[in-house]
Design a protein around this motif. Structure first.
Motif, PDB file in Angstrom:
ATOM      1  N   UNK A  82       0.823  -1.213   0.000  1.00 14.97           N
ATOM      2  CA  UNK A  82       0.000   0.000   0.000  1.00 14.97           C
ATOM      3  C   UNK A  82       0.858   1.264   0.000  1.00 14.97           C
ATOM      4  N   UNK A  83       1.820   1.356   0.920  1.00 15.36           N
ATOM      5  CA  UNK A  83       2.639   2.574   1.010  1.00 15.36           C
ATOM      6  C   UNK A  83       3.568   2.715  -0.195  1.00 15.36           C
ATOM      7  N   UNK A  84       4.042   1.588  -0.731  1.00 21.72           N
ATOM      8  CA  UNK A  84       4.866   1.653  -1.943  1.00 21.72           C
ATOM      9  C   UNK A  84       4.027   2.138  -3.124  1.00 21.72           C
ATOM     10  N   UNK A  85       2.786   1.686  -3.199  1.00 22.69           N
ATOM     11  CA  UNK A  85       1.879   2.134  -4.256  1.00 22.69           C
ATOM     12  C   UNK A  85       1.647   3.641  -4.171  1.00 22.69           C
ATOM     13  N   UNK A  86       1.467   4.145  -2.946  1.00 27.89           N
ATOM     14  CA  UNK A  86       1.262   5.585  -2.769  1.00 27.89           C
ATOM     15  C   UNK A  86       2.497   6.351  -3.228  1.00 27.89           C
ATOM     16  N   UNK A  87       3.679   5.855  -2.876  1.00 29.05           N
ATOM     17  CA  UNK A  87       4.905   6.501  -3.339  1.00 29.05           C
ATOM     18  C   UNK A  87       5.011   6.506  -4.846  1.00 29.05           C
ATOM     19  N   UNK A  88       4.600   5.412  -5.454  1.00 29.04           N
ATOM     20  CA  UNK A  88       4.639   5.298  -6.913  1.00 29.04           C
ATOM     21  C   UNK A  88       3.660   6.268  -7.569  1.00 29.04           C
ATOM     22  N   UNK A  89       2.466   6.373  -6.999  1.00 28.61           N
ATOM     23  CA  UNK A  89       1.432   7.253  -7.555  1.00 28.61           C
ATOM     24  C   UNK A  89       1.764   8.721  -7.321  1.00 28.61           C
ATOM     25  N   UNK A  90       2.317   9.030  -6.157  1.00 33.42           N
ATOM     26  CA  UNK A  90       2.603  10.422  -5.798  1.00 33.42           C
ATOM     27  C   UNK A  90       3.799  10.990  -6.555  1.00 33.42           C
ATOM     28  N   UNK A  91       4.674  10.121  -7.048  1.00 35.60           N
ATOM     29  CA  UNK A  91       5.882  10.576  -7.738  1.00 35.60           C
ATOM     30  C   UNK A  91       5.535  11.279  -9.046  1.00 35.60           C
ATOM     31  N   UNK A  92       6.307  12.293  -9.411  1.00 35.26           N
ATOM     32  CA  UNK A  92       6.068  12.959 -10.704  1.00 35.26           C
ATOM     33  C   UNK A  92       6.437  12.038 -11.853  1.00 35.26           C
ATOM     34  N   UNK A  93       5.675  12.108 -12.907  1.00 34.71           N
ATOM     35  CA  UNK A  93       5.930  11.245 -14.059  1.00 34.71           C
ATOM     36  C   UNK A  93       4.928  10.116 -14.129  1.00 34.71           C
ATOM     37  N   UNK A  94       5.072   9.298 -15.150  1.00 30.49           N
ATOM     38  CA  UNK A  94       4.155   8.174 -15.370  1.00 30.49           C
ATOM     39  C   UNK A  94       4.948   6.884 -15.489  1.00 30.49           C
ATOM     40  N   UNK A  95       4.228   5.783 -15.357  1.00 35.80           N
ATOM     41  CA  UNK A  95       4.865   4.477 -15.439  1.00 35.80           C
ATOM     42  C   UNK A  95       3.907   3.504 -16.100  1.00 35.80           C
ATOM     43  N   UNK A  96       4.422   2.674 -16.965  1.00 37.74           N
ATOM     44  CA  UNK A  96       3.611   1.641 -17.592  1.00 37.74           C
ATOM     45  C   UNK A  96       2.953   0.778 -16.521  1.00 37.74           C
ATOM     46  N   UNK A  97       1.634   0.539 -16.617  1.00 31.52           N
ATOM     47  CA  UNK A  97       0.932  -0.223 -15.572  1.00 31.52           C
ATOM     48  C   UNK A  97       1.535  -1.609 -15.314  1.00 31.52           C
ATOM     49  N   UNK A  98       1.983  -2.264 -16.369  1.00 33.77           N
ATOM     50  CA  UNK A  98       2.583  -3.590 -16.196  1.00 33.77           C
ATOM     51  C   UNK A  98       3.873  -3.496 -15.401  1.00 33.77           C
ATOM     52  N   UNK A  99       4.698  -2.484 -15.715  1.00 34.64           N
ATOM     53  CA  UNK A  99       5.950  -2.296 -14.997  1.00 34.64           C
ATOM     54  C   UNK A  99       5.691  -1.857 -13.558  1.00 34.64           C
ATOM     55  N   UNK A 100       4.640  -1.049 -13.370  1.00 30.55           N
ATOM     56  CA  UNK A 100       4.283  -0.627 -12.017  1.00 30.55           C
ATOM     57  C   UNK A 100       3.876  -1.838 -11.175  1.00 30.55           C
ATOM     58  N   UNK A 101       3.097  -2.732 -11.778  1.00 33.98           N
ATOM     59  CA  UNK A 101       2.701  -3.960 -11.072  1.00 33.98           C
ATOM     60  C   UNK A 101       3.923  -4.804 -10.732  1.00 33.98           C
ATOM     61  N   UNK A 102       4.839  -4.919 -11.695  1.00 31.13           N
ATOM     62  CA  UNK A 102       6.062  -5.695 -11.459  1.00 31.13           C
ATOM     63  C   UNK A 102       6.873  -5.095 -10.323  1.00 31.13           C
ATOM     64  N   UNK A 103       6.967  -3.766 -10.288  1.00 30.32           N
ATOM     65  CA  UNK A 103       7.718  -3.091  -9.226  1.00 30.32           C
ATOM     66  C   UNK A 103       7.095  -3.379  -7.864  1.00 30.32           C
ATOM     67  N   UNK A 104       5.765  -3.248  -7.782  1.00 30.12           N
ATOM     68  CA  UNK A 104       5.088  -3.500  -6.519  1.00 30.12           C
ATOM     69  C   UNK A 104       5.229  -4.963  -6.093  1.00 30.12           C
ATOM     70  N   UNK A 105       5.193  -5.866  -7.058  1.00 30.02           N
ATOM     71  CA  UNK A 105       5.348  -7.287  -6.750  1.00 30.02           C
ATOM     72  C   UNK A 105       6.725  -7.565  -6.158  1.00 30.02           C
TER      73      UNK A 105
END
Length: 290
Positions: free
Chosen positions: A23-46
């Motif tokens: 949850x907190x990693x997801x918030x950090x990812x969302x709050x950061x400036x810029x965008x990220x491919x959803x698949x890569x974002x999922x991989x990062x969180x995993x």
């Protein structure tokens, strides 16, 4: 000992703690400036989740002796006889290496380095070195638990910024009042196994004072994202109101009001969730409106 099942290994990952990390990693990812491919974002969180779970497994490997004595932890897989310490160690090391390597290869080196630092800090510095040696163990261990939003932020930006350090600071300052309020009503468990939790070593009165001091530091840090410009007015209002109530409950704990520590412990969970959820919701809505 019966043959280990998948559920036993999953329990080693401390799923409740892992869910907070995700949850907190997801918030950090969302709050950061810029965008990220959803698949890569999922991989990062995993990978962040796997790394957090690996830390939990290694913590259970090392603490199996005291886990067997404490009521709160006696049913964990190793003291319950469902897994051996060797199995937990091998499982934890394998997941640690895999999560860091894959995060570095798939996302970036900065986030992988932070994940590696988190695992090393939690296992070697906190669990093995300091947990049984200092009443500041919760403060030190809190640093490891505060890294996930920084890792999520770094996954997007490939950098560590002041904004991500503020997110780190919120969790870092939240951890002592959260766990010390819990320790006030389960201190006998820690005393029984010789873990120098603050109420056991410094006494209940000093613990109550420290809870209030850390709460006084937490509240302005919790509102800081609004004043720094990476959170909106809704976040500012919500974090301010929640912070005021957190401080009120901490003051009640300091004044030794009946069941105040239980109320603070319960509310602290709600505080962290709502503060981070509000920040994430604001950024997601802002993204949809662009």
């Amino acid at each position: 000992m019966r043959e280990a099942e998948a559920g036993d290994f999953f329990a080693l990952l401390k799923p409740r703690v892992m869910s907070l990390v995700i949850f907190t990693a997801f918030v950090g990812l969302v709050a950061a400036p810029g965008t990220m491919n959803p698949v890569m974002a999922f991989a990062a969180l995993l990978m962040i989740a796997v790394g957090a779970g690996a830390s939990g497994a290694l913590n259970m490997w090392y603490d199996a002796d005291i886990d067997a004595v404490m009521n709160r932890t006696a049913k964990r897989p190793i003291p319950a006889g469902k897994l051996t310490r060797g199995e937990a160690l091998g499982f934890g090391v394998t997941l640690s290496v895999a999560s860091v390597v894959l995060l570095g290869l798939m996302i970036n080196v900065t986030s992988a380095a932070l994940l590696a630092l988190t695992i090393v800090f939690y296992v070697l510095i906190y669990t093995i070195w300091l947990k049984r040696r200092t009443p500041q163990n919760i403060v030190i261990g809190g640093a490891a638990g505060a890294f996930p939003p920084m890792i999520g932020w770094a996954a997007v930006t490939d950098s560590v910024t002041l904004q991500s350090m503020v997110l780190f600071g919120i969790i870092f300052l939240w951890t002592p009042p959260h766990f010390w309020s819990l320790s006030l009503f389960i201190s006998k468990d820690y005393e029984k196994v010789g873990v120098p939790m603050l109420p056991v070593v410094a006494g209940v009165k000093e613990t109550r004072r420290q809870i209030l001091l850390y709460s006084l530091l937490l509240v302005p840090c919790g509102v800081a994202p609004y004043f720094m410009g990476f959170a909106g007015p809704v976040y500012g209002i919500v974090s301010g109101a929640l912070g005021a109530w957190f401080l009120y409950l901490a003051f009640q704990v300091w004044r030794e009001r009946e069941k105040a520590e239980r109320k603070l412990f319960a509310f602290s969970i709600l505080y962290l969730f709502i503060v981070f959820a509000t920040l994430a919701a604001e950024r997601l809505i802002e993204g949809l409106m662009v």
